[in-house]
Scaffold this motif. Structure first.
Motif, PDB file in Angstrom:
ATOM      1  N   TRP A 185      90.452  61.400 113.525  1.00  0.00           N
ATOM      2  CA  TRP A 185      91.474  60.795 112.386  1.00  0.00           C
ATOM      3  C   TRP A 185      91.899  61.945 111.836  1.00  0.00           C
ATOM      4  O   TRP A 185      93.630  61.417 111.889  1.00  0.00           O
ATOM      5  CB  TRP A 185      90.685  60.221 111.259  1.00  0.00           C
ATOM      6  CG  TRP A 185      91.660  59.561 110.031  1.00  0.00           C
ATOM      7  CD1 TRP A 185      91.988  58.257 110.237  1.00  0.00           C
ATOM      8  CD2 TRP A 185      91.300  60.032 108.799  1.00  0.00           C
ATOM      9  NE1 TRP A 185      92.169  58.052 108.544  1.00  0.00           N
ATOM     10  CE2 TRP A 185      92.519  58.986 108.457  1.00  0.00           C
ATOM     11  CE3 TRP A 185      91.008  61.405 108.402  1.00  0.00           C
ATOM     12  CZ2 TRP A 185      92.796  59.677 107.256  1.00  0.00           C
ATOM     13  CZ3 TRP A 185      91.409  61.613 106.897  1.00  0.00           C
ATOM     14  CH2 TRP A 185      92.091  60.635 106.943  1.00  0.00           C
ATOM     15  N   VAL A 186      91.922  63.002 111.564  1.00  0.00           N
ATOM     16  CA  VAL A 186      92.540  63.855 110.486  1.00  0.00           C
ATOM     17  C   VAL A 186      94.061  64.224 111.734  1.00  0.00           C
ATOM     18  O   VAL A 186      95.023  64.388 111.429  1.00  0.00           O
ATOM     19  CB  VAL A 186      91.724  65.154 109.929  1.00  0.00           C
ATOM     20  CG1 VAL A 186      92.566  66.381 109.766  1.00  0.00           C
ATOM     21  CG2 VAL A 186      90.967  64.720 109.346  1.00  0.00           C
ATOM     22  N   LEU A 195      94.968  62.530 114.254  1.00  0.00           N
ATOM     23  CA  LEU A 195      96.315  61.965 114.203  1.00  0.00           C
ATOM     24  C   LEU A 195      96.924  61.710 113.096  1.00  0.00           C
ATOM     25  O   LEU A 195      98.286  61.145 113.173  1.00  0.00           O
ATOM     26  CB  LEU A 195      94.901  60.439 114.600  1.00  0.00           C
ATOM     27  CG  LEU A 195      94.546  60.655 115.752  1.00  0.00           C
ATOM     28  CD1 LEU A 195      93.468  58.928 115.975  1.00  0.00           C
ATOM     29  CD2 LEU A 195      95.525  60.462 116.644  1.00  0.00           C
ATOM     30  N   TRP A 196      96.317  61.830 112.193  1.00  0.00           N
ATOM     31  CA  TRP A 196      97.221  61.857 110.960  1.00  0.00           C
ATOM     32  C   TRP A 196      98.344  62.880 110.741  1.00  0.00           C
ATOM     33  O   TRP A 196      99.307  62.989 110.445  1.00  0.00           O
ATOM     34  CB  TRP A 196      96.359  61.918 109.579  1.00  0.00           C
ATOM     35  CG  TRP A 196      96.679  62.044 107.854  1.00  0.00           C
ATOM     36  CD1 TRP A 196      97.409  60.940 107.400  1.00  0.00           C
ATOM     37  CD2 TRP A 196      97.300  62.776 107.595  1.00  0.00           C
ATOM     38  NE1 TRP A 196      97.934  61.680 106.647  1.00  0.00           N
ATOM     39  CE2 TRP A 196      97.638  63.113 106.451  1.00  0.00           C
ATOM     40  CE3 TRP A 196      97.289  64.819 107.430  1.00  0.00           C
ATOM     41  CZ2 TRP A 196      99.027  63.459 105.423  1.00  0.00           C
ATOM     42  CZ3 TRP A 196      97.407  65.183 106.789  1.00  0.00           C
ATOM     43  CH2 TRP A 196      98.489  64.741 105.834  1.00  0.00           C
ATOM     44  N   LEU A 197      97.988  64.544 111.720  1.00  0.00           N
ATOM     45  CA  LEU A 197      98.723  65.489 111.051  1.00  0.00           C
ATOM     46  C   LEU A 197      99.912  65.194 112.921  1.00  0.00           C
ATOM     47  O   LEU A 197     100.813  65.488 111.949  1.00  0.00           O
ATOM     48  CB  LEU A 197      97.869  66.684 111.749  1.00  0.00           C
ATOM     49  CG  LEU A 197      97.690  67.227 110.266  1.00  0.00           C
ATOM     50  CD1 LEU A 197      96.457  68.565 110.967  1.00  0.00           C
ATOM     51  CD2 LEU A 197      98.082  67.553 109.010  1.00  0.00           C
ATOM     52  N   GLY A 240     100.738  62.035 113.342  1.00  0.00           N
ATOM     53  CA  GLY A 240     101.340  61.205 112.797  1.00  0.00           C
ATOM     54  C   GLY A 240     102.785  61.567 111.415  1.00  0.00           C
ATOM     55  O   GLY A 240     104.103  61.525 112.132  1.00  0.00           O
ATOM     56  N   LEU A 241     102.103  62.116 111.181  1.00  0.00           N
ATOM     57  CA  LEU A 241     103.020  63.314 110.067  1.00  0.00           C
ATOM     58  C   LEU A 241     104.254  64.151 111.046  1.00  0.00           C
ATOM     59  O   LEU A 241     105.561  63.732 110.283  1.00  0.00           O
ATOM     60  CB  LEU A 241     102.595  63.791 109.344  1.00  0.00           C
ATOM     61  CG  LEU A 241     102.561  64.636 108.394  1.00  0.00           C
ATOM     62  CD1 LEU A 241     103.693  63.274 107.176  1.00  0.00           C
ATOM     63  CD2 LEU A 241     102.264  65.483 107.497  1.00  0.00           C
ATOM     64  N   ASP A 298     105.272  63.603 113.507  1.00  0.00           N
ATOM     65  CA  ASP A 298     105.873  62.585 114.342  1.00  0.00           C
ATOM     66  C   ASP A 298     106.743  61.495 113.194  1.00  0.00           C
ATOM     67  O   ASP A 298     107.997  61.009 113.330  1.00  0.00           O
ATOM     68  CB  ASP A 298     105.771  61.274 115.463  1.00  0.00           C
ATOM     69  CG  ASP A 298     105.019  62.403 116.220  1.00  0.00           C
ATOM     70  OD1 ASP A 298     105.420  62.437 117.023  1.00  0.00           O
ATOM     71  OD2 ASP A 298     103.665  61.359 116.949  1.00  0.00           O
ATOM     72  N   ASN A 320      84.618  65.444  98.420  1.00  0.00           N
ATOM     73  CA  ASN A 320      85.962  66.225  98.811  1.00  0.00           C
ATOM     74  C   ASN A 320      86.201  66.692  97.819  1.00  0.00           C
ATOM     75  O   ASN A 320      86.383  66.852  96.604  1.00  0.00           O
ATOM     76  CB  ASN A 320      86.482  64.235  98.169  1.00  0.00           C
ATOM     77  CG  ASN A 320      88.212  65.273  98.682  1.00  0.00           C
ATOM     78  OD1 ASN A 320      88.547  65.361  99.303  1.00  0.00           O
ATOM     79  ND2 ASN A 320      88.858  63.754  97.809  1.00  0.00           N
TER      80      ASN A 320
END
Length: 223
Positions: A24-25, A27-29, A31-32, A34, A170
């Motif tokens: 997930w992390v 994919l988030w990076l 996506g950022l 992109d 967190n």
């Protein structure tokens, strides 16, 4: 039977949950990166001639091109700013942003924090310590971020240190404290080990420190 099923489910969760969070992390990076690349392509569509629209749209459909371009851009920026000419341009850029109202407050604050955290010569987050928080008799792990300065240091009696106490699980949120150095107990564990201990809520304990090596015996005096 239900106890055994619950045990197996928890065991399977412990195997898949770290992998799922890692994916997930990542994919988030991705996506950022992109998203930033798509934003640059959109600017290019408005700046370049209309005949270049087809080429820009073709670039949008190339998978992972944004990640590659952003990685190369970061690499090229790092190479540029590490020489004398690049450092001069960075100083001019900082001077320009420091003259813009509102922007200068945000930019200077973020730059000071990032320079402190990522500087190879800095001491921020280089040491894990044990402190009593939030009340005496209750202990938690904190990270030394420096020493109080300016007006704050002038109003404190004795030697104090600045601490960051992360929350669990967190660690990106937490509390900023200033405590007397005498109330801080240094730990021999590394920062990575301390973060794992905090995130796991005490489940993943760091290994005990190695015992000190015995001093070599003194040589017997010769007659």
């Amino acid at each position: 039977m239900s106890h055994s099923v619950r045990k197996y489910i928890i065991a399977g969760l412990l195997v898949w949950l770290p992998l799922a969070i890692t994916i997930w992390v990542l994919l988030w990076l991705l996506g950022l990166m992109d998203g930033v690349f798509a934003w640059l392509l959109t600017i290019g569509q408005h700046v370049l001639p209309q005949g270049a629209d087809a080429s820009i749209e073709a670039l949008r459909r190339v998978p992972f091109l944004g990640v590659v371009v952003m990685a190369l851009l970061l690499l090229a920026t790092g190479v540029f700013v590490t020489n004398i000419f690049g450092q001069w341009w960075v100083k001019q850029w900082d001077r320009l942003l420091s003259r813009i109202p509102i922007v200068k407050s945000i930019y200077s604050s973020v730059k000071q924090v990032s320079d402190t955290l990522f500087s190879s010569s800095g001491n921020a987050f280089r040491e894990a310590v044990l402190v009593q928080y939030p009340h005496p008799g209750s202990w938690t792990i904190a990270f030394v971020t420096g020493k109080p300065g300016g007006e704050v240091a002038a109003n404190l009696d004795g030697d104090h240190v600045s601490l960051y106490v992360p929350t669990t699980p967190n660690p990106t949120s937490g509390f900023f404290l200033m405590m007397p150095r005498a109330n801080v107990r240094p730990l021999r564990m590394s920062v990575d080990e301390a973060l794992k201990y905090i995130i796991s809520m005490g489940v993943v304990a760091p290994p005990p420190p190695a015992p000190p090596r015995p001093l070599p015996a003194a040589a017997a005096p010769r007659n």
